[in-house]
Enzyme design. Structure first.
Site, PDB file in Angstrom:
ATOM      1  N   GLN A 154     181.106  34.754  67.247  1.00 55.62           N
ATOM      2  CA  GLN A 154     181.279  36.204  67.157  1.00 55.62           C
ATOM      3  C   GLN A 154     182.739  36.610  67.084  1.00 55.62           C
ATOM      4  O   GLN A 154     183.065  37.736  66.694  1.00 55.62           O
ATOM      5  CB  GLN A 154     180.601  36.892  68.350  1.00 55.62           C
ATOM      6  CG  GLN A 154     181.256  36.608  69.688  1.00 55.62           C
ATOM      7  CD  GLN A 154     180.496  37.212  70.855  1.00 55.62           C
ATOM      8  OE1 GLN A 154     179.431  36.737  71.220  1.00 55.62           O
ATOM      9  NE2 GLN A 154     181.044  38.277  71.440  1.00 55.62           N
ATOM     10  N   CYS A 160     177.300  39.965  70.465  1.00 54.69           N
ATOM     11  CA  CYS A 160     176.363  38.955  70.966  1.00 54.69           C
ATOM     12  C   CYS A 160     174.920  39.403  70.789  1.00 54.69           C
ATOM     13  O   CYS A 160     174.031  38.601  70.508  1.00 54.69           O
ATOM     14  CB  CYS A 160     176.648  38.645  72.424  1.00 54.69           C
ATOM     15  SG  CYS A 160     176.436  40.063  73.543  1.00 54.69           S
ATOM     16  N   HIS A 294     175.690  40.146  78.575  1.00 49.46           N
ATOM     17  CA  HIS A 294     175.784  39.259  77.414  1.00 49.46           C
ATOM     18  C   HIS A 294     174.378  38.833  76.991  1.00 49.46           C
ATOM     19  O   HIS A 294     173.550  38.486  77.832  1.00 49.46           O
ATOM     20  CB  HIS A 294     176.613  38.022  77.773  1.00 49.46           C
ATOM     21  CG  HIS A 294     177.012  37.181  76.588  1.00 49.46           C
ATOM     22  ND1 HIS A 294     177.974  37.570  75.685  1.00 49.46           N
ATOM     23  CD2 HIS A 294     176.583  35.962  76.163  1.00 49.46           C
ATOM     24  CE1 HIS A 294     178.121  36.634  74.765  1.00 49.46           C
ATOM     25  NE2 HIS A 294     177.286  35.649  75.031  1.00 49.46           N
ATOM     26  N   ASN A 317     174.464  30.137  72.501  1.00 53.84           N
ATOM     27  CA  ASN A 317     175.460  31.192  72.630  1.00 53.84           C
ATOM     28  C   ASN A 317     176.049  31.517  71.256  1.00 53.84           C
ATOM     29  O   ASN A 317     175.715  30.856  70.258  1.00 53.84           O
ATOM     30  CB  ASN A 317     176.563  30.759  73.607  1.00 53.84           C
ATOM     31  CG  ASN A 317     177.300  31.926  74.223  1.00 53.84           C
ATOM     32  OD1 ASN A 317     177.096  33.085  73.864  1.00 53.84           O
ATOM     33  ND2 ASN A 317     178.175  31.634  75.173  1.00 53.84           N
TER      34      ASN A 317
END
Length: 356
Positions: A154, A160, A294, A317
């Site tokens: 990102q 996210c 997140h 992630n």
């Protein structure tokens, strides 16, 4: 018998894949012995992560880097089941990491909650029958391709939520169509006006956008820009465009429900990331808060193969493949009595798209 052997092989492959950590910059006592050796370590870190700093900036960052290096080295000699790393955040403060990468998931606004029933096909009913190991990154299981695309980055854009949502849709689309297609987070950043683009958003709003606007473009058709364009650039309809039919929520504070959902497909969750910014591998066991700022995507779960086994989630992630275990974290499950979960993973907000 053949089925049992296949299951054992699957478990073995999962364990090997889960333990594979990304190469990082190792720290020795010699590296920390002097300013000169610390500078040499910093130079190696800059080269490993392809980081270019001007002289003034590098001198300022060095003071942060050497404190991080000492902290990581000390922690890694403490016997925890996970390691810290001089990862991509090696010369950044905790506050800088949070501002640029961690604070990117927002709660659902009241207006979205009120209209949620129209697009939600109910909630998952928890059951006790689920596999012992699941890893949607694997290929070949049940004669299907992987349900997980490459780990994305990102960068400084707080998106996210968009990456987590597209990862979940990539997963169910691959499961249903047997075609793994990388989808456009940038389209959500630019076009989902109920979310805040690079200032943060919510995966449920991303699912709602896809339902209301007939799907989402591929990443190839609408590539990532790491910023807000300021206007929507959806290209003329091209094939393939990926659609979903709805989304479901996982009941909060119900670990069995989340296990059941992940056994069926990748699932979006909200997590407090503050204490694993510098995670480098192993099973993260905390300590951790429950402030879900997140969004990430759970792509599997398992148990370590050791004398004192630890149950864990496999979570994708959006901080690139040089963070954690090739861009993933294994995070302990069965924590806090299965109600809050580690880092707030069970506190609510877990959801996944539906594709008939």
């Amino acid at each position: 018998m053949a089925r049992a052997i296949a299951t054992i092989l699957l478990m073995a492959i999962v364990l090997v894949a889960a333990m594979q950590a990304v190469s990082s910059v190792d720290i020795t006592d010699t590296d920390l012995a002097s300013e000169k050796s610390l500078w040499a370590l910093y130079d190696r870190w800059c080269e490993h992560h392809s980081v270019a700093r001007g002289l003034g900036e590098k001198a300022r960052r060095f003071s942060v880097f050497k404190e991080n290096a000492r902290m990581v080295h000390k922690f890694n000699h403490g016997g925890a089941p996970y390691k810290l790393s001089l990862n991509l955040f090696g010369d950044m403060t905790d506050e800088e990491v949070d501002d640029g990468y961690g604070r990117c998931s927002s709660p659902l606004p009241n207006s979205a909650k009120q209209s949620q029933d129209r697009v939600t096909h109910g909630v998952l009913a928890a059951r006790d029958n689920y596999p012992i190991y699941v890893d949607w990154r694997m290929t070949g299981y049940d004669q299907r391709p992987s349900a997980v695309t490459n780990v994305k980055m990102q960068r400084g854009c707080g998106a996210c939520w968009a990456f987590a949502a597209t990862a979940a849709v990539e997963g169910i689309n691959s499961i249903r169509t047997r075609k793994l297609v990388s989808l456009s987070a940038q389209q959500l950043i630019d076009c989902d006006k109920e979310s805040g683009g690079c200032k943060g958003g919510n995966p449920v709003l991303a699912f709602k956008y896809m339902i209301d606007h007939g799907g989402i473009s591929t990443e190839a058709d609408y590539p990532y820009f790491a910023d807000d364009h300021g206007y929507c650039l959806v290209p003329k309809r091209k094939d393939p465009i990926v659609t979903i039919d709805g989304f479901k929520e996982v009941p909060p504070k119900d670990e069995v429900a989340l296990l059941q959902a992940v056994a069926a497909q990748p699932v979006v969750v909200g997590i407090d990331t503050k204490t694993f910014r510098r995670y480098g591998g192993g099973v993260f066991v905390g300590p951790c808060g429950t402030n879900q700022t997140h969004s990430m995507t759970v792509v599997g779960y398992g148990t370590t193969d050791e004398t004192d086994p630890i149950d864990y989630w496999i979570i994708k992630n959006s901080w690139g493949p040089k963070w954690g275990e090739d861009g993933y974290i294994r995070m302990a499950r069965g924590v806090n009595g299965g109600t809050e979960g580690l880092c707030g993973i069970l506190m609510g907000g877990a959801s996944y798209p539906v594709k008939n």
